[in-house]
Design an enzyme around this catalytic site. Structure first.
Site, PDB file in Angstrom:
ATOM      1  N   GLU A  74       0.836  -1.214   0.000  1.00 37.99           N
ATOM      2  CA  GLU A  74       0.000   0.000   0.000  1.00 37.99           C
ATOM      3  C   GLU A  74       0.865   1.257   0.000  1.00 37.99           C
ATOM      4  O   GLU A  74       0.762   2.085   0.902  1.00 37.99           O
ATOM      5  CB  GLU A  74      -0.888   0.012   1.253  1.00 37.99           C
ATOM      6  CG  GLU A  74      -1.775  -1.201   1.422  1.00 37.99           C
ATOM      7  CD  GLU A  74      -2.509  -1.220   2.769  1.00 37.99           C
ATOM      8  OE1 GLU A  74      -2.206  -0.378   3.646  1.00 37.99           O
ATOM      9  OE2 GLU A  74      -3.365  -2.081   2.949  1.00 37.99           O
ATOM     10  N   ARG A  84       3.357   7.707  -0.270  1.00 34.48           N
ATOM     11  CA  ARG A  84       4.361   8.765  -0.425  1.00 34.48           C
ATOM     12  C   ARG A  84       5.428   8.450  -1.478  1.00 34.48           C
ATOM     13  O   ARG A  84       5.795   9.307  -2.274  1.00 34.48           O
ATOM     14  CB  ARG A  84       5.050   8.957   0.935  1.00 34.48           C
ATOM     15  CG  ARG A  84       5.988  10.145   1.004  1.00 34.48           C
ATOM     16  CD  ARG A  84       6.766  10.156   2.323  1.00 34.48           C
ATOM     17  NE  ARG A  84       6.008   9.777   3.462  1.00 34.48           N
ATOM     18  CZ  ARG A  84       5.440  10.636   4.331  1.00 34.48           C
ATOM     19  NH1 ARG A  84       5.585  11.930   4.159  1.00 34.48           N
ATOM     20  NH2 ARG A  84       4.756  10.175   5.366  1.00 34.48           N
ATOM     21  N   TYR A 137       4.075  18.806  11.292  1.00 29.61           N
ATOM     22  CA  TYR A 137       5.104  17.841  11.730  1.00 29.61           C
ATOM     23  C   TYR A 137       6.491  18.443  11.777  1.00 29.61           C
ATOM     24  O   TYR A 137       7.459  17.714  11.923  1.00 29.61           O
ATOM     25  CB  TYR A 137       5.190  16.657  10.765  1.00 29.61           C
ATOM     26  CG  TYR A 137       3.889  16.056  10.327  1.00 29.61           C
ATOM     27  CD1 TYR A 137       3.035  15.464  11.254  1.00 29.61           C
ATOM     28  CD2 TYR A 137       3.525  16.037   8.983  1.00 29.61           C
ATOM     29  CE1 TYR A 137       1.849  14.892  10.834  1.00 29.61           C
ATOM     30  CE2 TYR A 137       2.348  15.461   8.564  1.00 29.61           C
ATOM     31  CZ  TYR A 137       1.510  14.887   9.493  1.00 29.61           C
ATOM     32  OH  TYR A 137       0.341  14.317   9.078  1.00 29.61           O
ATOM     33  N   CYS A 190      -3.297  33.498  10.006  1.00 31.18           N
ATOM     34  CA  CYS A 190      -3.086  34.141  11.308  1.00 31.18           C
ATOM     35  C   CYS A 190      -2.691  33.132  12.377  1.00 31.18           C
ATOM     36  O   CYS A 190      -3.436  32.895  13.326  1.00 31.18           O
ATOM     37  CB  CYS A 190      -4.360  34.859  11.716  1.00 31.18           C
ATOM     38  SG  CYS A 190      -4.825  36.031  10.462  1.00 31.18           S
ATOM     39  N   GLU A 191      -1.556  32.491  12.190  1.00 37.65           N
ATOM     40  CA  GLU A 191      -1.013  31.551  13.165  1.00 37.65           C
ATOM     41  C   GLU A 191       0.497  31.622  13.035  1.00 37.65           C
ATOM     42  O   GLU A 191       1.015  31.587  11.905  1.00 37.65           O
ATOM     43  CB  GLU A 191      -1.390  30.107  12.815  1.00 37.65           C
ATOM     44  CG  GLU A 191      -2.852  29.835  12.722  1.00 37.65           C
ATOM     45  CD  GLU A 191      -3.339  28.823  13.746  1.00 37.65           C
ATOM     46  OE1 GLU A 191      -2.541  28.403  14.616  1.00 37.65           O
ATOM     47  OE2 GLU A 191      -4.520  28.486  13.659  1.00 37.65           O
TER      48      GLU A 191
HETATM   49  N1  LLP Z   1      -1.533   1.999   4.474  1.00 37.57           N
HETATM   50  C1  LLP Z   1      -2.048   2.452   5.634  1.00 37.57           C
HETATM   51  C2  LLP Z   1      -2.942   1.602   6.402  1.00 37.57           C
HETATM   52  C3  LLP Z   1      -1.710   3.746   6.080  1.00 37.57           C
HETATM   53  O1  LLP Z   1      -2.209   4.193   7.232  1.00 37.57           O
HETATM   54  C4  LLP Z   1      -0.846   4.560   5.315  1.00 37.57           C
HETATM   55  C5  LLP Z   1      -0.493   5.915   5.743  1.00 37.57           C
HETATM   56  C6  LLP Z   1      -0.353   4.043   4.093  1.00 37.57           C
HETATM   57  C7  LLP Z   1      -0.711   2.752   3.715  1.00 37.57           C
HETATM   58  C8  LLP Z   1       0.545   4.824   3.196  1.00 37.57           C
HETATM   59  O2  LLP Z   1       1.747   5.152   3.799  1.00 37.57           O
HETATM   60  P1  LLP Z   1       2.941   5.805   2.965  1.00 37.57           P
HETATM   61  O3  LLP Z   1       3.396   4.783   1.957  1.00 37.57           O
HETATM   62  O4  LLP Z   1       2.447   7.026   2.324  1.00 37.57           O
HETATM   63  O5  LLP Z   1       3.977   6.081   3.982  1.00 37.57           O
HETATM   64  N2  LLP Z   1       0.218  12.793   6.803  1.00 37.57           N
HETATM   65  C9  LLP Z   1       1.497  12.182   7.115  1.00 37.57           C
HETATM   66  C10 LLP Z   1       1.540  10.737   6.725  1.00 37.57           C
HETATM   67  C11 LLP Z   1       0.436   9.907   7.353  1.00 37.57           C
HETATM   68  C12 LLP Z   1       0.464   8.476   6.891  1.00 37.57           C
HETATM   69  C13 LLP Z   1      -0.766   7.763   7.306  1.00 37.57           C
HETATM   70  N3  LLP Z   1      -0.893   6.417   6.843  1.00 37.57           N
HETATM   71  C14 LLP Z   1       2.585  12.984   6.427  1.00 37.57           C
HETATM   72  O6  LLP Z   1       2.276  13.981   5.759  1.00 37.57           O
HETATM   73  O7  LLP Z   1       3.757  12.671   6.564  1.00 37.57           O
END
Ligand code: LLP
Length: 430
Positions: free
Chosen positions: A273, A276, A316, A342-343
């Site tokens: 899955e 990013r 973050y 405004c933060e």
């Molecule tokens: N599968 C599940 C169950 C997840 O919760 C996530 C991400 C992914 C796959 C995908 O993960 P990736 O390959 O993108 O790392 N908003 C945060 C990242 C939150 C990720 C949440 N879950 C940021 O901007 O860094």
């Protein structure tokens, strides 16, 4: 081949100058490179070509219909976490049998929508949720394929906000409790046990935590087999990191080799899955410098994008490279790049060395293709910005800039707040 490059000191996305897009659509905007999306998806998919696998792109990273369609056309599936993401996926033409549904809080209407759509499987995160999915499937006179999301209790060594596989996290089922939950699942009338799932966190820059999680999952699979419960799908989640600054994440090939080696010769289909790693470096946020505010202590470059457009730096403390769209021979200065909200937290960079900016300059906030637009909001009543997909020397607005009218769509003022004009006289202050 990198698709965000300078030609004659001007930054291009593929064969289109970013400044030309700015001229035509205004700023700020997100621009995505079709070639980069395809290259990243292709490289990831190819890395696992030796085994039976499915790449289910994680919609939360970038849910634009056109982006989803790029992957659908390449045979990709999706990882969704809401009814809304399912709707987007189906609208983009992704076959439901390639969709897996994760998330700790699935509602009845969402579960039923997914069942009616005949998705591949539900990644179940609690015994109560299992029970609810069973009930929904019973009501719809069907069966639900499920995997349990097991919490392998592995430290991914990433930002605490985005690590999800440790035992104190809200995600998944404790691996000791998982056996009992699987046994319960096997007894339910409308449930088919199809798989096992885990996701340990995001922006991981090392293969070791993935391998460790996989080892634990394999132990569990062996225990389950001892009980006569077998799985067809092993879903390892997403989480592979990218380079924002100095990080050196493994190439998808290295990540895949480590996983495939640990997996050995097994009869399952591996599900991945990624989010990013596919879209992060396929997008930039282009913004215009409004003012350069020079106070005694600091220089602030005030730009027209803000934390509502790209939340990661304020949320973050995440690093995003910032580059001038037109490079000329200006000296550098150290400045904070901030937005109009405004933060105090509304900033993209602090004490960053940049070529001196002037009002009207365009800046590209790099690596903004993942968790950029999808986390944007209308805070401060700012219309959400357009998304543009570039293919070679053409570009397409794949999401229009919101208007002021969009901001109040769905709002209304109830009649008791709308006194007749004569009533208003009584309210005036003498
Ligand atoms: N599968 C599940 C169950 C997840 O919760 C996530 C991400 C992914 C796959 C995908 O993960 P990736 O390959 O993108 O790392 N908003 C945060 C990242 C939150 C990720 C949440 N879950 C940021 O901007 O860094």
């Amino acid at each position: 081949m990198h698709h965000f490059q300078y030609h004659n000191k001007e930054m291009f996305c593929e064969d289109v100058p970013l400044a030309r897009i700015a001229q035509e659509v205004g700023t700020p905007f997100y621009a995505y490179s079709n070639a980069t999306l395809r290259r990243h998806f292709g490289a990831f998919d190819e890395a696992f070509s030796g085994i039976s696998h499915m790449v289910c792109f994680s919609v939360k990273a970038n849910s634009n219909l056109a982006v989803l369609k790029v992957f659908a056309n390449m045979g990709g599936g999706l990882d969704i976490v809401s009814g809304g993401e399912l709707y987007r996926g189906l609208r983009a033409g992704v076959p439901p049998e390639k969709i897996v549904y994760s998330g700790v809080g699935k509602r009845v209407d969402e579960i039923e929508y997914a069942l009616r759509s005949k998705i591949l499987m539900f990644n179940i995160e609690s015994a109560q949720e299992l029970e609810r999915v069973n009930q929904c499937a019973g009501r719809l006179n069907t069966r639900a394929r499920i995997a349990l999301r097991v919490n392998p209790d592995v430290d991914p060594g990433t930002h605490p906000y985005i690590s999800t596989g440790m035992k104190e996290n809200k995600f998944g089922i404790n691996r000791h409790a998982a056996i009992a939950t699987y046994k319960a699942a096997a007894e339910l009338d409308h449930i088919d046990v199809a798989g096992i799932d885990c996701h340990i966190g995001s922006q991981l820059t090392d293969t070791a935590p993935f391998v460790e999680a996989l080892q634990r999952i394999k132990e569990l699979i062996a225990d389950l087999e001892g009980l006569g419960i077998s799985v067809q799908y092993l879903d390892l989640g997403g989480g592979l990191g990218i380079t924002y600054d100095q990080e050196k994440p493994p190439h998808p090939d290295v990540y895949a080799q480590a996983i495939v080696r640990e997996l050995g010769d097994v009869p399952f289909t591996l599900i991945l899955e990624p989010g990013r790693v596919i879209v992060g470096n396929a997008g930039v946020l282009v913004t215009e410098c409004l003012y350069v505010k020079n106070i005694e202590e600091k220089i602030f470059v005030v730009v027209d994008a803000a934390m509502n457009d790209l939340a990661r730096p304020s949320l973050y403390d995440a690093y995003h490279g910032i580059q001038p769209v037109i490079k000329d021979e200006r000296p550098s200065f150290v400045a904070d790049v901030v937005g109009p909200i405004c933060e105090s937290g509304d900033s993209f960079a602090r004490d960053r060395m940049l070529p001196e900016c002037r009002s009207g300059d365009l800046l590209a906030v790099m690596s903004a293709g993942a968790y950029g637009f999808t986390m944007s909001s209308n805070y401060n009543s700012r219309p959400r910005i357009p998304e543009v997909l570039v293919i070679e020397d053409r570009f397409y607005v794949v999401r229009e800039r919101e208007t002021y009218a969009d901001l109040i769509r769905g709002e209304s003022v109830p009649s008791f707040l709308q006194p007749a004009p004569e009533d208003l006289s009584g309210l005036s202050v003498a």
